[in-house]
Enzyme design. Structure first.
Site, PDB file in Angstrom:
ATOM      1  N   LYS A   8       0.829  -1.209   0.000  1.00 49.66           N
ATOM      2  CA  LYS A   8       0.000   0.000   0.000  1.00 49.66           C
ATOM      3  C   LYS A   8       0.866   1.263   0.000  1.00 49.66           C
ATOM      4  CE  LYS A   8      -3.559  -0.109   2.763  1.00 49.66           C
ATOM      5  NZ  LYS A   8      -4.763  -0.247   1.933  1.00 49.66           N
ATOM      6  N   ARG A  54      -3.760   2.806   8.430  1.00 48.25           N
ATOM      7  CA  ARG A  54      -4.007   1.536   7.736  1.00 48.25           C
ATOM      8  C   ARG A  54      -2.739   0.688   7.704  1.00 48.25           C
ATOM      9  NH1 ARG A  54      -8.434   1.915   3.752  1.00 48.25           N
ATOM     10  NH2 ARG A  54      -9.337   3.997   3.793  1.00 48.25           N
ATOM     11  N   GLY A  71      -8.265  -7.495   4.189  1.00 45.85           N
ATOM     12  CA  GLY A  71      -9.142  -7.637   5.351  1.00 45.85           C
ATOM     13  C   GLY A  71      -8.523  -8.322   6.543  1.00 45.85           C
ATOM     14  N   MET A  80      -5.789  -7.416   8.371  1.00 43.35           N
ATOM     15  CA  MET A  80      -5.231  -6.560   9.419  1.00 43.35           C
ATOM     16  C   MET A  80      -6.084  -5.312   9.590  1.00 43.35           C
ATOM     17  SD  MET A  80      -1.184  -7.142   8.921  1.00 43.35           S
ATOM     18  CE  MET A  80      -1.230  -6.679   7.209  1.00 43.35           C
ATOM     19  N   ARG A 139      -3.326  -1.829  -6.236  1.00 44.72           N
ATOM     20  CA  ARG A 139      -2.500  -3.030  -6.075  1.00 44.72           C
ATOM     21  C   ARG A 139      -2.887  -4.001  -7.180  1.00 44.72           C
ATOM     22  NH1 ARG A 139      -5.389  -4.913  -0.424  1.00 44.72           N
ATOM     23  NH2 ARG A 139      -7.444  -5.370  -1.275  1.00 44.72           N
ATOM     24  N   HIS A 175     -15.721  -8.603   1.625  1.00 49.21           N
ATOM     25  CA  HIS A 175     -14.670  -9.458   2.175  1.00 49.21           C
ATOM     26  C   HIS A 175     -14.804 -10.890   1.664  1.00 49.21           C
ATOM     27  CE1 HIS A 175     -13.115 -12.275   5.260  1.00 49.21           C
ATOM     28  NE2 HIS A 175     -12.096 -11.432   5.287  1.00 49.21           N
ATOM     29  N   SER A 185      14.739 -42.395  -9.380  1.00 55.17           N
ATOM     30  CA  SER A 185      13.542 -41.599  -9.121  1.00 55.17           C
ATOM     31  C   SER A 185      13.517 -41.329  -7.625  1.00 55.17           C
ATOM     32  CB  SER A 185      12.279 -42.352  -9.544  1.00 55.17           C
ATOM     33  OG  SER A 185      11.134 -41.565  -9.295  1.00 55.17           O
ATOM     34  N   CYS A 220       9.223 -38.456  -7.827  1.00 54.75           N
ATOM     35  CA  CYS A 220       7.867 -38.992  -7.944  1.00 54.75           C
ATOM     36  C   CYS A 220       7.074 -38.914  -6.641  1.00 54.75           C
ATOM     37  CB  CYS A 220       7.890 -40.443  -8.435  1.00 54.75           C
ATOM     38  SG  CYS A 220       8.748 -41.568  -7.316  1.00 54.75           S
ATOM     39  N   TYR A 276      12.895 -34.847 -14.921  1.00 55.08           N
ATOM     40  CA  TYR A 276      11.437 -34.769 -14.922  1.00 55.08           C
ATOM     41  C   TYR A 276      10.901 -34.742 -13.497  1.00 55.08           C
ATOM     42  CZ  TYR A 276      11.286 -39.779 -13.781  1.00 55.08           C
ATOM     43  OH  TYR A 276      11.435 -40.987 -13.167  1.00 55.08           O
TER      44      TYR A 276
END
Length: 887
Positions: free
Chosen positions: A26, A96, A105, A107, A352, A468, A777, A844, A864
């Site tokens: 903010k 704020r 919402g 804080m 934001r 909210h 693996s 895996c 992978y």
């Protein structure tokens, strides 16, 4: 001396959008908006650095900070021409929070700070609007009592409701100046009764109380839960923003609103938002009044009557639209904006990056890339991989019968069915018991965060598209219907009424967050269509990723889903799951309980055709792709009978008496089976088991190759290897079976024999194991258990406390413990490659579908990852992002 205060507005910007870590999102964006010439009320930010100091100092404020804040206040006073605490022309401020990551919402906020019994009179005289002044004082006391003094919020709400009822009013805007003056006196009386002291009149005491409350809210339970759910480190802290108040509650030429530069639910390029005339920002997000639409088109589409902002305030709306375009082009992303109009003057209070659904995120990213606003690579990085989960599961079948109870606002898309619950604690408890629940509230508050996360969907009677409930649900990927105004909810009695019908706690309910419909009972679903923007982004992702993505799958259906989602093979096929089927469990038990090899081979002969059929079905689906098949792994006790009737059934099949079988079962008993006779240890002692499985694999593979023309590539994986010799013995069994089948069939196919690295010793001795094994693996589930000495089945009892206290950054069974388990993987990869340069390396465990773990796999250079079928697209996108971030 460390600087903690940074100014913005009035031609000054001590920071900018690049300072989020220091100023919070903010504060950084307020400074940035001010620097590019947008109308931002002047103010200053106390940096996130001080948040840690605040806790270290036991909640005290050193004189150095007090001096810096005094300089910040002087900056605001100089720009506005008003003085903080001046009885004649008072400066009022908002206080704020502002963490570096958006936490909507979670804080605390205090508005209208600086009002007391003297300054309220000055504000009334200066504004020539006594009603506005007393309304602001009423709001300030109510908010300060809740946030700073932590008094019962309900007591003040009740006093407000009684004040309206006494006059026959329904809206607080109908209360006169005298009504509000009396209400303020009642509020002050409530404070003294509940707090034991009068409401603070010194404006500086008010300010430091509010600053302390905002810093304190960083460690509130709801903030902790939100951080845990969103992987936000507790050490980041929050900033505090102190800013000159501008007032949306100064009559019909004033307003406040929340808006998005694009639709956060669908991603359409259209302004999206709500506003309220003669209101303050909390009124919009808290659902206290039903807001009006921003645009005429949105109002008409919804069939709403109250004028949109475009119609009610056309000149200001035009200015706002220009600001939208400026901000989106400047930040190159969809923006979530808060604004206030004070007597036709537009003020920007926040911008934001807007939270959005997965569908919207995809559309916005692809559209912005096509518009030339961002590159394709930036588009790939814009979509949170885990958010794709919202798109990969079924939606309501449009042809299914729907018993529609009511309709609200389509606040967050998707559909969910579940048992109705009326409070967050009940939602969390029932969900922990495996019950799907729909959380039903009049309106949600930040304290409901844990229940919202536990619920499958959220339904509220009040609140708009930017309430909210709506914002948090969209961020979580939960379907949400808000503002279903025809609902009457009695949370205490645990009942909901609508149009003469009643829904009690536990009753089944379905919500459709895409249409806003609320339905009695469960509604049938259909599979998603993964085309359009999803397909486009996946193509872009596949072009840049290096890691291959396979699936953990052991049924033909799993394999089909995996291929549809773009899997490039099977990374783990667990053969033991096949043994549990009712048609073969008796033969499995006969094999286990046999006292000699001859008895085992009799049972295995019966299992061979069943195993061959299993593998044939899987290999047919995955024809042409590698399929890693893990030979029998779990301890034998998992297959043993428990009931008397089960022993009798096995005894009959084996031709022996029940007592003999029970003695054999007792002989097989282990004190810690997970570290006992399992994995390759079974193959060493009973090689005929692995021999049967290997024969089934190769017979199936040759048959599929002949029929399809696309030979599958079986990769036979030996589990729980700790030594080279174990793998050498088991590879000999597999190779012998392969050669026998090839000789019988007159055809050979390509195959590999490798191992699962899931023991620390195997990782450390990987160099010599690679002399035999053709692939590794990493079984990170067991590797995590054996490295940390923690049972995955029992760890949930204490791991939450470990994460909360920073012992582990995340649950190590969800995201790889890079320092411990990760180092073992790096060692094994390095030593394995040194011995066998081309060794194939994969992962895996469940970590194969975790984006943070995938980034680690990219860093180590594995070939992978393998994930559950529904996580394959998540893994594809995460692998692309990991490749881009490595550049």
């Amino acid at each position: 001396m460390t600087q903690y205060v940074y100014r913005f507005g009035g031609g000054v910007s001590d920071g900018g959008k690049g300072d989020k870590n220091l100023l919070g999102g903010k504060g950084a964006n307020l400074a940035e908006m001010a620097s590019i010439g947008l109308p931002v009320p002047p103010g200053f930010t106390i940096s996130t650095d001080f948040c840690a100091v605040y806790y270290d100092e036991g909640g005290q404020f050193p004189q150095g900070l007090r001096d810096e804040v005094a300089t910040g206040l002087a900056h605001i006073e100089g720009v506005t021409g008003k003085t903080f605490g001046d009885p004649a022309d008072p400066l009022l401020v908002s206080v704020r929070s502002g963490a570096r990551a958006s936490m909507p919402g979670m804080m605390d906020t205090v508005l209208n700070l600086g009002l007391n019994d003297q300054t309220v009179e000055g504000l009334a005289a200066k504004s020539e609007d006594a009603r506005f002044a007393w309304d602001s004082y009423r709001r300030f006391i109510q908010m300060y009592a809740d946030v700073v003094l932590e008094l019962d919020h309900g007591a003040f709400e009740e006093a407000l409701e009684i004040a309206k009822e006494d006059q026959g009013f329904t809206l607080d805007t109908e209360l006169s100046a005298d009504d509000l003056r009396k209400l303020v006196a009642e509020y002050k009386g409530l404070v003294e009764k509940l707090w034991g002291k009068p409401f603070p009149q010194d404006v500086h005491d008010q300010l430091w109380g509010a600053v302390g409350a905002v810093f304190g809210s960083w460690q509130s339970e709801r903030a902790k839960v939100y951080r845990r759910l969103n992987d936000i480190p507790g050490g980041w802290g929050t900033a505090v923003n102190i800013q000159a108040m501008v007032f949306g509650n100064m009559g019909d030429t004033s307003a406040t609103g929340v808006a998005f530069t694009r639709d956060p639910s669908k991603g359409d390029r259209a302004y999206y938002g709500e506003f309220l005339i003669n209101a303050q920002g909390e009124d919009v997000v808290a659902g206290i009044r039903t807001p009006q639409y921003l645009t005429k088109t949105a109002r008409e589409d919804a069939g709403a009557k109250p004028a949109s902002m475009e119609e009610a305030m056309p000149e200001v709306y035009t200015q706002l639209a220009d600001v939208f375009d400026t901000l989106e082009n400047h930040y190159r992303d969809m923006q979530d904006i808060e604004f206030t109009v004070e007597k036709t003057k537009l003020w920007m209070l926040q911008t934001r990056a807007g939270k959005r659904t997965a569908k919207a995120a995809l559309k916005i990213a692809v559209d912005m890339a096509n518009e030339g606003l961002i590159t394709r690579e930036e588009a790939i990085l814009r979509v949170e991989p885990m958010a794709l989960d919202q798109l990969l599961h079924p939606t309501l079948d449009p042809k299914a019968h729907r018993d529609v109870l009511t309709k609200g606002l389509p606040a967050s898309p998707g559909a969910a069915s579940g048992a109705v619950v009326f409070d967050a604690d009940a939602a969390e408890k029932k969900a922990a018991d495996g019950v799907a629940v729909i959380l039903v509230r009049t309106e949600t508050s930040p304290d409901d965060i844990h229940g919202m996360h536990a619920a499958k969907g959220i339904l509220t009677a009040r609140g708009g598209m930017t309430s909210h409930a709506a914002v948090v649900a969209r961020g979580m990927g939960r379907p949400c219907v808000s503002g279903a105004g025809t609902l009457s909810i009695d949370a205490k009695a645990k009942i909901m009424r609508c149009g003469g019908r009643e829904v009690k706690e536990g009753d089944l309910l379905t919500i459709d967050g895409t249409t806003g419909e609320v339905m009695i009972g469960a509604v049938a679903t259909v599979q998603p269509e993964l085309s359009g923007d999803f397909a486009t982004l996946m193509v872009w992702a596949d072009e840049v990723r290096r890691l291959k993505v396979r699936a953990n799958a052991e049924t033909p259906e799993d394999c089909r889903v995996a291929r549809e989602f773009g899997a490039e093979g099977v990374g783990l096929c667990r053969t033991e799951h096949m043994f549990f089927e009712s048609s073969r469990i008796t033969n499995v038990r006969q094999m286990i309980l046999a006292s000699d090899e001859k008895g085992r081979r009799v049972a295995l002969e019966k299992l061979l055709p069943e195993q061959r059929k299993d593998f044939t079905e899987i290999l047919e689906v995955m024809a042409g792709l590698p399929v890693t098949i893990r030979l029998l792994d779990p301890p034998l006790h998992e297959f043993l009978p428990h009931e008397e009737s089960e022993f009798a059934e096995v005894a009959t099949a084996a031709g022996v008496d029940v007592d003999t079988l029970k003695r054999r079962a007792a002989e097989l008993h282990e004190f810690n089976p997970m570290l006992g006779h399992r994995g390759c240890r079974l193959g060493v002692t009973y090689p005929e088991i692995y021999e049967m499985q290997a024969r089934a694999i190769f017979e199936a593979a040759v048959d599929v190759a002949e029929k399809s023309g696309a030979a599958p590539i079986p990769e036979v994986m030996i589990p729980l290897v700790a030594t080279r010799r174990e793998l050498e013995l088991m590879k000999a069994v597999v190779d012998k079976a392969a050669q026998a089948v090839f000789a019988e069939k007159g055809r050979t196919i390509e195959y590999l024999v490798g191992t699962m690295i899931e023991l620390p010793r195997a990782a450390l001795r990987a160099g010599e194991i690679a002399e035999v094994g053709e692939f590794f693996s990493f079984g990170t589930n067991d590797l995590t258990q054996t490295t940390l000495g923690v049972s995955r089945d029992d760890a949930s009892r204490f791991l939450g406390a470990y994460v909360e206290q920073g012992i582990y950054a995340k649950d190590p069974f969800v995201s790889i413990d890079v320092e411990g388990v990760g180092e073992l993987i790096e060692i094994a990869a390095e030593r394995g490659r040194k011995t066998r340069a081309g060794i194939k390396l994969g992962i895996c465990g469940e970590h194969g579908g975790d984006p943070a773990s995938i980034a680690f796999c990219e860093k180590v250079g594995l070939d992978y990852v393998s994930a559950s079928p529904y996580r394959v697209p998540i893994a594809r996108l995460a692998a692309a992002q990991a490749a881009l971030n490595k550049k």
